[in-house]
Design an enzyme around this catalytic site. Structure first.
Site, PDB file in Angstrom:
ATOM      1  CE  LYS A 161      10.618 -12.454  28.474  1.00 10.38           C
ATOM      2  NZ  LYS A 161      10.397 -10.981  28.611  1.00 10.38           N
ATOM      3  CG  ASN A 162      12.201  -8.112  25.818  1.00  8.30           C
ATOM      4  OD1 ASN A 162      11.496  -8.795  26.570  1.00  8.30           O
ATOM      5  ND2 ASN A 162      13.382  -7.655  26.190  1.00  8.30           N
ATOM      6  NE  ARG A 221       8.227  -5.294  35.762  1.00 15.17           N
ATOM      7  CZ  ARG A 221       8.497  -6.372  35.042  1.00 15.17           C
ATOM      8  NH1 ARG A 221       9.132  -6.252  33.892  1.00 15.17           N
ATOM      9  NH2 ARG A 221       8.138  -7.556  35.448  1.00 15.17           N
ATOM     10  CG  ASP A 244      15.740  -6.889  29.848  1.00 11.57           C
ATOM     11  OD1 ASP A 244      15.314  -6.647  30.986  1.00 11.57           O
ATOM     12  OD2 ASP A 244      14.991  -7.157  28.888  1.00 11.57           O
ATOM     13  NE  ARG A 293       8.493 -14.859  32.732  1.00 16.23           N
ATOM     14  CZ  ARG A 293       8.602 -13.558  32.980  1.00 16.23           C
ATOM     15  NH1 ARG A 293       9.270 -13.137  34.023  1.00 16.23           N
ATOM     16  NH2 ARG A 293       8.046 -12.678  32.175  1.00 16.23           N
ATOM     17  CB  CYS A 345      10.786 -10.915  36.719  1.00 19.47           C
ATOM     18  SG  CYS A 345      11.166 -12.420  35.804  1.00 19.47           S
TER      19      CYS A 345
END
Length: 420
Positions: free
Chosen positions: A22-23, A121, A306, A398, A116
């Site tokens: 995903k990242n 951030r 994470d 997600r 999220c």
């Protein structure tokens, strides 16, 4: 809105092929608009964040053809330079389209991104770097309006190795005039993947995997075929699920360097890890997980933020005491509430959590507050005695592709239901 119904007590074991990251996928998808050409991406994970990013590409006027895990993206007809819709506001990674639009067209207009709720951030590092490279920025009603008559390479020193800022600077610098030198750059595997993708499109970038990147601007990028690497966080999640339930697991597709500090943390709990050629990792847990060590999250190669919620879940069943210090996000202990509902002994003080291992967890009704929180609660539910309800499946979706199906195939008893 969905809920996972989990009956604990079954071992998670067997073989699992880790899906695409995903990242890594999200910044690479944003970078596709720089080519003004056709790009083929393979091994895309089938997750909600990827689907929403593909919608953003369509909103910009790109042609997107998706066949299972392969996407063909043609941005030659792209005209739009504004992104202010709902999809942008839902995802933190949407800010990367600002660097891509500026690199492509010298202009970009975008709404402040969402994501999220794991803490502040800010994007001030992104915007400060953009200004140094010649971008003028106007802010009004949570909309960023950016223009650049001429993008100029320069030296940028990041005060913190921000992954998002590093990615956005790369997207802008590859099309700027001259040379950009980025110091204190993020070193995560996902940054390495983005650099390799940009290089496949004709970019001149040196130093990936180190704290300094040198980018020589080019006039044009071209299309490419690229394979998204395996998701190290998904791999780590399944390792934690197996370790908590006492199962042996073989992961396929990961590189040893990707897990790094996660592998070391698992070894400290007593798990035995064996690497084989071709990206095979075997994990064998001990009869009782061990603790009595400390973990501090941080930028790569430190322990990844994470994975912190997943490690906390694992440590609830480890003999001893562990101190977890969260240095990246100030609100990333939301999983502790649900874990304590299951019988865990966790004490929070600011950005530090003390986890005292218990012998068993018990099924409970819990709520996912964010993506990794949800995954951690699922792992705990699989290891708990009895039945659990984990609400908030939309968060988990997600970043995990049909996690309920994968865990069921590995021996778990879990299904996704619709909330009434």
């Amino acid at each position: 809105m969905g809920t996972y119904l989990v009956r604990g007590g079954k071992r998670i074991e067997g073989e699992f092929a880790v899906r695409g990251s995903k990242n890594a996928a999200l910044p690479i998808l944003a970078a596709c608009v720089l080519a003004a050409d056709e790009v083929v991406l393979e091994n895309l994970p089938q997750i909600r964040d990827v689907s929403q990013t593909l919608e953003i590409l369509r909103e910009l006027g790109c042609s997107v053809t998706l066949t299972e895990r392969t996407a063909v993206i043609d941005s030659r007809e792209m005209q739009a330079i504004a992104l202010c819709g709902e999809a942008v506001r839902k995802m933190r990674s949407s800010i990367l389209f600002l660097g891509a639009m500026l690199g492509r067209s010298g202009a970009g207009r975008i709404a402040y991104p969402g994501g999220c709720a794991i803490g502040k951030r800010p994007i001030d590092l992104h915007l400060a770097a953009f200004r140094r490279m010649g971008v003028s920025i106007a802010e009004e009603n949570e909309i960023l309006d950016c223009r650049a008559e001429r993008l100029q390479g320069c030296r940028i020193d990041l005060p913190f190795p921000s992954v998002g800022a590093t990615e956005n600077i790369l997207l802008l610098a590859v099309c700027a005039e001259g040379v950009t030198v980025l110091h204190n750059a993020a070193r995560e595997p996902e940054i390495v993947a983005l650099v390799r993708f940009l290089r496949a499109m004709g970019a001149e970038i040196y130093g990936e995997g180190t704290g300094s990147l040198l980018i020589e601007g080019v006039k044009r990028l071209h299309g490419a075929v690229f394979t998204i690497p395996a998701d190290r966080i998904e791999g780590g999640t399944f390792l934690c699920a197996a370790a908590m339930t006492g199962g042996e697991l073989c992961l396929k597709g990961l590189e040893r360097e990707q897990l790094g500090a996660v592998s070391e943390a698992l070894r400290m709990t007593g798990c035995r890890l064996f690497w084989e050629e071709g990206g095979l990792l075997w994990m064998r847990p001990p009869r009782r997980l061990l603790s009595d060590f400390s973990i501090i999250t941080g930028p790569f190669p430190a322990f990844p933020t994470d994975m912190q919620p997943l490690l906390m879940a694992l440590l609830t069943l480890a003999k001893g005491h562990c101190m977890i210090s969260e240095t990246v996000f100030e609100a990333r202990f939301s999983q502790a509430e649900g874990l304590c509902r299951m019988g865990a002994d966790i004490r929070i003080e600011g950005r530090r959590a003390s986890v005292f291992g218990v012998e068993r967890l018990f099924g409970a009704e819990v709520f996912a507050r964010d993506l990794r929180c949800g995954a951690a609660l699922l792992c705990a539910a699989l290891a708990a005695e009895g039945e659990s309800l984990v609400h908030g499946a939309e968060y988990v979706e997600r970043g995990y592709e049909k996690i309920e199906t994968a865990l069921s195939l590995l021996g778990g008893e879990i299904r996704l239901t619709e909330q009434g």
